[in-house]
Design an enzyme around this catalytic site. Structure first.
Site, PDB file in Angstrom:
ATOM      1  N   CYS A  33       0.810  -1.224   0.000  1.00  0.00           N
ATOM      2  CA  CYS A  33       0.000   0.000   0.000  1.00  0.00           C
ATOM      3  C   CYS A  33       0.838   1.267   0.000  1.00  0.00           C
ATOM      4  O   CYS A  33       0.311   2.357  -0.178  1.00  0.00           O
ATOM      5  CB  CYS A  33      -0.912   0.012   1.216  1.00  0.00           C
ATOM      6  N   ASP A  35       2.394   2.475   2.647  1.00  0.00           N
ATOM      7  CA  ASP A  35       2.415   3.092   3.976  1.00  0.00           C
ATOM      8  C   ASP A  35       3.770   2.874   4.655  1.00  0.00           C
ATOM      9  O   ASP A  35       4.496   1.951   4.318  1.00  0.00           O
ATOM     10  CB  ASP A  35       1.299   2.511   4.853  1.00  0.00           C
ATOM     11  N   CYS A  58      -2.917   1.984   8.014  1.00  0.00           N
ATOM     12  CA  CYS A  58      -4.316   1.658   8.300  1.00  0.00           C
ATOM     13  C   CYS A  58      -4.492   1.291   9.785  1.00  0.00           C
ATOM     14  O   CYS A  58      -3.526   1.248  10.550  1.00  0.00           O
ATOM     15  CB  CYS A  58      -4.730   0.483   7.423  1.00  0.00           C
ATOM     16  N   CYS A 102      -0.066  -5.855   6.714  1.00  0.00           N
ATOM     17  CA  CYS A 102       0.069  -4.590   7.452  1.00  0.00           C
ATOM     18  C   CYS A 102       0.674  -4.865   8.824  1.00  0.00           C
ATOM     19  O   CYS A 102       1.508  -4.106   9.318  1.00  0.00           O
ATOM     20  CB  CYS A 102      -1.284  -3.933   7.653  1.00  0.00           C
TER      21      CYS A 102
END
Ligand code: FES
Length: 124
Positions: A33, A35, A58, A102
């Protein structure tokens, strides 16, 4: 889709924020993503005395950052090195499979911070 633990750590993140003059910093990015997470540690007598983090990510990434900071604080470097991605997910009572990538950031970030600390001390 998130456990109560994840929601709690997302809503009330522990040890969040920048750290001045850390002894080690771990930066990891999530290639999926884009991030980014930073983990900062202060070490004394081989023990993680303080830890904080900044995560642009997230809810799962924020909850895992918060949880790993609690798991690692007060541990020796050797103990902290043994904290796995699975330990973090388990302490959060599970994460949705789609969010596992994540959650891996936090454990990787901690390992990198420890590595950075050792490099700075000329121990690596
Ligand atoms: Fe980016 Fe989870 S979607 S860290």
């Amino acid at each position: 889709m998130y456990s109560q633990q994840v929601i709690d750590h997302f809503n009330n993140p522990r040890n969040q924020g920048h750290m001045e003059n850390p002894d080690g910093v771990g930066k990891v990015g999530n290639p999926v993503c884009g991030d980014v997470m930073y983990i900062y540690i202060k070490v004394k007598d081989d023990v993680i005395r303080d830890i904080s983090w900044e995560t642009m990510g997230c809810a799962a990434a924020i909850a895992t950052s918060s949880m790993i900071s609690e798991l690692a604080k007060g541990k020796t470097l050797e103990e902290a090195e043994r904290i796995t991605r699975g330990d973090v997910a388990c302490a959060l009572e599970g994460l949705p499979p789609v969010k596992m990538h994540c959650s891996n950031l936090a454990a990787d970030g901690l390992q990198k911070a420890i590595e950075d600390y050792r490099k700075r001390r000329g121990m690596a």
